[in-house]
Design a protein around this motif. Structure first.
Motif, PDB file in Angstrom:
ATOM      1  N   CYS A  28       0.748  -1.097  -0.029  1.00 28.94           N
ATOM      2  CA  CYS A  28       0.016   0.064   0.128  1.00 28.94           C
ATOM      3  C   CYS A  28       0.896   1.221  -0.039  1.00 28.94           C
ATOM      4  O   CYS A  28       0.436   2.327  -0.729  1.00 28.94           O
ATOM      5  CB  CYS A  28      -1.113   0.183   1.100  1.00 28.94           C
ATOM      6  SG  CYS A  28      -2.276  -1.166   0.930  1.00 28.94           S
ATOM      7  N   ASN A  29       2.051   1.140   0.840  1.00 19.82           N
ATOM      8  CA  ASN A  29       2.934   2.477   0.556  1.00 19.82           C
ATOM      9  C   ASN A  29       3.313   2.657  -0.613  1.00 19.82           C
ATOM     10  O   ASN A  29       3.778   3.697  -1.157  1.00 19.82           O
ATOM     11  CB  ASN A  29       4.091   2.099   1.723  1.00 19.82           C
ATOM     12  CG  ASN A  29       3.708   2.487   2.997  1.00 19.82           C
ATOM     13  OD1 ASN A  29       2.648   3.332   3.565  1.00 19.82           O
ATOM     14  ND2 ASN A  29       4.306   1.709   3.959  1.00 19.82           N
ATOM     15  N   LYS A  30       3.681   1.644  -1.522  1.00 22.43           N
ATOM     16  CA  LYS A  30       4.125   2.016  -2.702  1.00 22.43           C
ATOM     17  C   LYS A  30       3.017   2.473  -3.588  1.00 22.43           C
ATOM     18  O   LYS A  30       3.353   3.385  -4.227  1.00 22.43           O
ATOM     19  CB  LYS A  30       4.474   0.567  -3.380  1.00 22.43           C
ATOM     20  CG  LYS A  30       5.067   0.787  -4.894  1.00 22.43           C
ATOM     21  CD  LYS A  30       5.398  -0.686  -5.499  1.00 22.43           C
ATOM     22  CE  LYS A  30       5.954  -0.299  -7.032  1.00 22.43           C
ATOM     23  NZ  LYS A  30       6.001  -1.696  -7.582  1.00 22.43           N
ATOM     24  N   LEU A  31       1.832   2.183  -3.497  1.00 22.38           N
ATOM     25  CA  LEU A  31       0.809   2.650  -4.239  1.00 22.38           C
ATOM     26  C   LEU A  31       0.709   4.345  -3.879  1.00 22.38           C
ATOM     27  O   LEU A  31       0.137   4.912  -4.593  1.00 22.38           O
ATOM     28  CB  LEU A  31      -0.597   1.989  -3.954  1.00 22.38           C
ATOM     29  CG  LEU A  31      -0.638   0.457  -4.905  1.00 22.38           C
ATOM     30  CD1 LEU A  31      -1.848  -0.068  -4.319  1.00 22.38           C
ATOM     31  CD2 LEU A  31      -0.589   0.851  -6.161  1.00 22.38           C
ATOM     32  N   ILE A  32       0.341   4.267  -2.472  1.00 23.54           N
ATOM     33  CA  ILE A  32       0.307   5.840  -2.031  1.00 23.54           C
ATOM     34  C   ILE A  32       1.454   6.720  -2.510  1.00 23.54           C
ATOM     35  O   ILE A  32       1.103   7.815  -2.927  1.00 23.54           O
ATOM     36  CB  ILE A  32       0.621   5.653  -0.562  1.00 23.54           C
ATOM     37  CG1 ILE A  32      -0.689   4.958   0.339  1.00 23.54           C
ATOM     38  CG2 ILE A  32       0.566   7.088   0.165  1.00 23.54           C
ATOM     39  CD1 ILE A  32      -0.636   4.605   1.602  1.00 23.54           C
ATOM     40  N   GLU A  33       2.894   6.188  -2.488  1.00 19.53           N
ATOM     41  CA  GLU A  33       3.873   7.185  -3.171  1.00 19.53           C
ATOM     42  C   GLU A  33       3.544   7.272  -4.457  1.00 19.53           C
ATOM     43  O   GLU A  33       3.744   8.573  -5.074  1.00 19.53           O
ATOM     44  CB  GLU A  33       5.025   6.160  -3.109  1.00 19.53           C
ATOM     45  CG  GLU A  33       5.441   6.183  -1.749  1.00 19.53           C
ATOM     46  CD  GLU A  33       6.618   5.459  -1.428  1.00 19.53           C
ATOM     47  OE1 GLU A  33       7.341   4.992  -2.397  1.00 19.53           O
ATOM     48  OE2 GLU A  33       7.204   5.093  -0.208  1.00 19.53           O
ATOM     49  N   GLU A  34       3.058   6.474  -5.471  1.00 21.19           N
ATOM     50  CA  GLU A  34       2.595   6.672  -6.881  1.00 21.19           C
ATOM     51  C   GLU A  34       1.691   7.628  -7.013  1.00 21.19           C
ATOM     52  O   GLU A  34       1.655   8.497  -7.837  1.00 21.19           O
ATOM     53  CB  GLU A  34       2.096   5.172  -7.380  1.00 21.19           C
ATOM     54  CG  GLU A  34       3.139   4.269  -7.732  1.00 21.19           C
ATOM     55  CD  GLU A  34       2.774   3.039  -8.329  1.00 21.19           C
ATOM     56  OE1 GLU A  34       1.672   3.094  -9.146  1.00 21.19           O
ATOM     57  OE2 GLU A  34       3.151   1.946  -7.856  1.00 21.19           O
ATOM     58  N   LEU A  35       0.402   7.601  -5.928  1.00 25.98           N
ATOM     59  CA  LEU A  35      -0.765   8.590  -6.112  1.00 25.98           C
ATOM     60  C   LEU A  35      -0.100   9.919  -5.709  1.00 25.98           C
ATOM     61  O   LEU A  35      -0.564  10.919  -6.381  1.00 25.98           O
ATOM     62  CB  LEU A  35      -1.606   8.044  -5.100  1.00 25.98           C
ATOM     63  CG  LEU A  35      -2.911   9.225  -5.145  1.00 25.98           C
ATOM     64  CD1 LEU A  35      -3.582   9.194  -6.288  1.00 25.98           C
ATOM     65  CD2 LEU A  35      -3.774   8.496  -4.148  1.00 25.98           C
ATOM     66  N   GLN A  36       0.662  10.147  -4.595  1.00 20.50           N
ATOM     67  CA  GLN A  36       1.359  11.274  -4.532  1.00 20.50           C
ATOM     68  C   GLN A  36       2.109  11.833  -5.316  1.00 20.50           C
ATOM     69  O   GLN A  36       2.054  13.280  -5.826  1.00 20.50           O
ATOM     70  CB  GLN A  36       2.173  11.110  -3.165  1.00 20.50           C
ATOM     71  CG  GLN A  36       1.199  11.002  -1.865  1.00 20.50           C
ATOM     72  CD  GLN A  36       1.851  10.843  -0.625  1.00 20.50           C
ATOM     73  OE1 GLN A  36       2.874  10.538  -0.478  1.00 20.50           O
ATOM     74  NE2 GLN A  36       1.304  10.802   0.633  1.00 20.50           N
ATOM     75  N   ALA A  37       2.998  11.146  -5.974  1.00 20.44           N
ATOM     76  CA  ALA A  37       3.806  11.586  -7.342  1.00 20.44           C
ATOM     77  C   ALA A  37       2.968  11.874  -8.339  1.00 20.44           C
ATOM     78  O   ALA A  37       3.224  13.071  -9.246  1.00 20.44           O
ATOM     79  CB  ALA A  37       4.785  10.503  -7.740  1.00 20.44           C
ATOM     80  N   CYS A  38       1.794  11.243  -8.669  1.00 22.10           N
ATOM     81  CA  CYS A  38       1.085  11.695  -9.810  1.00 22.10           C
ATOM     82  C   CYS A  38       0.231  13.113  -9.510  1.00 22.10           C
ATOM     83  O   CYS A  38       0.107  13.840 -10.388  1.00 22.10           O
ATOM     84  CB  CYS A  38      -0.319  10.393  -9.893  1.00 22.10           C
ATOM     85  SG  CYS A  38      -1.214  10.837 -11.138  1.00 22.10           S
ATOM     86  N   HIS A  39      -0.035  13.265  -8.105  1.00 26.85           N
ATOM     87  CA  HIS A  39      -0.736  14.579  -7.995  1.00 26.85           C
ATOM     88  C   HIS A  39       0.247  15.496  -7.931  1.00 26.85           C
ATOM     89  O   HIS A  39       0.201  16.672  -8.494  1.00 26.85           O
ATOM     90  CB  HIS A  39      -1.278  14.447  -6.584  1.00 26.85           C
ATOM     91  CG  HIS A  39      -2.670  13.649  -6.236  1.00 26.85           C
ATOM     92  ND1 HIS A  39      -3.064  13.383  -5.160  1.00 26.85           N
ATOM     93  CD2 HIS A  39      -3.396  13.054  -7.281  1.00 26.85           C
ATOM     94  CE1 HIS A  39      -4.331  12.682  -5.371  1.00 26.85           C
ATOM     95  NE2 HIS A  39      -4.525  12.713  -6.701  1.00 26.85           N
ATOM     96  N   LYS A  40       1.375  15.073  -7.631  1.00 30.21           N
ATOM     97  CA  LYS A  40       2.532  16.246  -7.739  1.00 30.21           C
ATOM     98  C   LYS A  40       2.765  16.540  -9.208  1.00 30.21           C
ATOM     99  O   LYS A  40       2.923  17.795  -9.600  1.00 30.21           O
ATOM    100  CB  LYS A  40       4.026  16.085  -7.089  1.00 30.21           C
ATOM    101  CG  LYS A  40       5.037  16.942  -6.838  1.00 30.21           C
ATOM    102  CD  LYS A  40       6.194  16.189  -6.248  1.00 30.21           C
ATOM    103  CE  LYS A  40       7.477  17.232  -6.051  1.00 30.21           C
ATOM    104  NZ  LYS A  40       8.624  16.973  -5.194  1.00 30.21           N
TER     105      LYS A  40
END
Length: 80
Positions: free
Chosen positions: A14-26
């Motif tokens: 889940c942390n990997k997915l969360i990081e991907e989502l935050q990078a996408c938002h950024k």
């Protein structure tokens, strides 16, 4: 709206997915409002739900054990 997304609260997957989502938002300042990151967000939601269900099952099992222990102590106390 998601729960707290702090890394120490979630599994590595889940942390990997969360990081991907935050990078996408950024990386997609305005695009995030148009649904550019929705597919990643859906994966995060599913992962968080899976964690919540597992945590609930573990808590129920602990509660059953605790209740059985207290019931046993109560019955032993009545016998004495």
């Amino acid at each position: 709206m998601h729960t707290d997304l702090s890394a120490h609260l979630h599994t590595p997957a889940c942390n990997k997915l969360i990081e991907e989502l935050q990078a996408c938002h950024k990386n997609n300042g305005f695009g995030k409002f148009l649904g550019v990151c929705n597919s990643i967000d859906d994966k995060v939601v599913k992962c968080l739900k899976k964690e919540r269900i597992a945590r609930s099952a573990a808590n129920r099992a602990k509660a059953r054990e605790r209740q059985a222990k207290y019931k046993e102590q109560l019955l032993q106390g009545e016998a004495n």
